[in-house]
Enzyme design. Structure first.
Site, PDB file in Angstrom:
ATOM      1  N   HIS A   1      42.372  31.922  48.619  1.00 19.41           N
ATOM      2  CA  HIS A   1      41.601  32.240  47.420  1.00 19.41           C
ATOM      3  C   HIS A   1      42.476  32.211  46.164  1.00 19.41           C
ATOM      4  O   HIS A   1      43.701  32.340  46.231  1.00 19.41           O
ATOM      5  CB  HIS A   1      40.948  33.619  47.557  1.00 19.41           C
ATOM      6  CG  HIS A   1      41.945  34.741  47.646  1.00 19.41           C
ATOM      7  ND1 HIS A   1      42.602  35.255  46.544  1.00 19.41           N
ATOM      8  CD2 HIS A   1      42.407  35.430  48.706  1.00 19.41           C
ATOM      9  CE1 HIS A   1      43.421  36.211  46.924  1.00 19.41           C
ATOM     10  NE2 HIS A   1      43.327  36.342  48.243  1.00 19.41           N
TER      11      HIS A   1
ATOM     12  N   GLU B   1      39.819  39.462  54.804  1.00 18.63           N
ATOM     13  CA  GLU B   1      41.228  39.827  54.921  1.00 18.63           C
ATOM     14  C   GLU B   1      41.418  40.975  55.893  1.00 18.63           C
ATOM     15  O   GLU B   1      40.516  41.805  56.079  1.00 18.63           O
ATOM     16  CB  GLU B   1      41.793  40.198  53.543  1.00 18.63           C
ATOM     17  CG  GLU B   1      43.268  40.577  53.526  1.00 18.63           C
ATOM     18  CD  GLU B   1      44.217  39.491  54.002  1.00 18.63           C
ATOM     19  OE1 GLU B   1      44.169  39.135  55.207  1.00 18.63           O
ATOM     20  OE2 GLU B   1      45.038  39.010  53.197  1.00 18.63           O
TER      21      GLU B   1
END
Length: 191
Positions: free
Chosen positions: A9, A82
């Protein structure tokens, strides 16, 4: 053969501050949005079938920006969120070392739990696109762990830092995942 282009990201303010994000739902900063746009441009010449993304907003926004012109099916998968780091989330490196010198953070997700979750996500991608090329927007610890799961894991140095907007590729062949390239950043340098 399934091929996955893995994108870390775009940058967040916590990335800049060295804070451990984990499951904390941070968003992209201005530079992170620019990195997502650059990644979008990079993938305009590569024919992909879909974009899979973590459900956390920093990955979702990266994928959404990339998909503005790619116009691919956008599929969020919680399997690629995550790793959660419990009590250490939000702390800087210095704060973490002082408080938890052995990196034993209370309430963090175990590596075994993370591996199981990632393996489940990879299977979902392969089941949907057994002969396709897809994008996956995810996070640093997920990517590091994923690279430890491939057959040729030794080609990825575990100490390597993954860049925001960096692109890596893996493919599945004969029932096994293989790492092709990791942390390509040339597209980020040219802009």
């Amino acid at each position: 053969m399934t091929k996955i282009y893995i994108v870390r990201h775009g940058e967040t303010d916590w990335n800049c501050e060295g804070r451990l994000q984990g499951g904390t739902d941070t968003t992209l900063n201005v530079r992170g949005k620019r990195q997502a746009t650059i990644c979008r441009n990079y993938f305009e010449q590569i024919k992909c079938d879909a974009i899979f993304t973590s459900t956390l907003q920093r990955a979702m926004l990266t994928a959404t920006i990339m998909n503005e012109t790619l116009k691919l099916p956008l599929i969020p998968l919680k399997e690629f969120a995550e790793r959660t780091f419990g009590a250490a989330e939000g702390m800087t490196y210095e704060e973490r070392i002082k408080e938890y010198p052995h990196k034993e953070y209370p309430d963090q997700e175990t590596i075994d739990q993370l591996i199981e979750r990632i393996a489940s996500g990879l299977q979902k991608i392969h089941d949907q696109y057994p002969n396709g090329k897809v994008l996956l927007v995810t996070h640093g610890a997920v990517i590091h762990t994923l690279f430890s799961m491939v057959e040729n894991a030794e080609i990825f140095p575990q100490s390597a830092r993954l860049s925001n907007g960096g692109v890596s590729t893996i493919h599945k062949q004969d029932g096994k995942w293989w790492l092709d390239k990791y942390n390509e950043i040339q597209h980020l340098l040219e802009q």
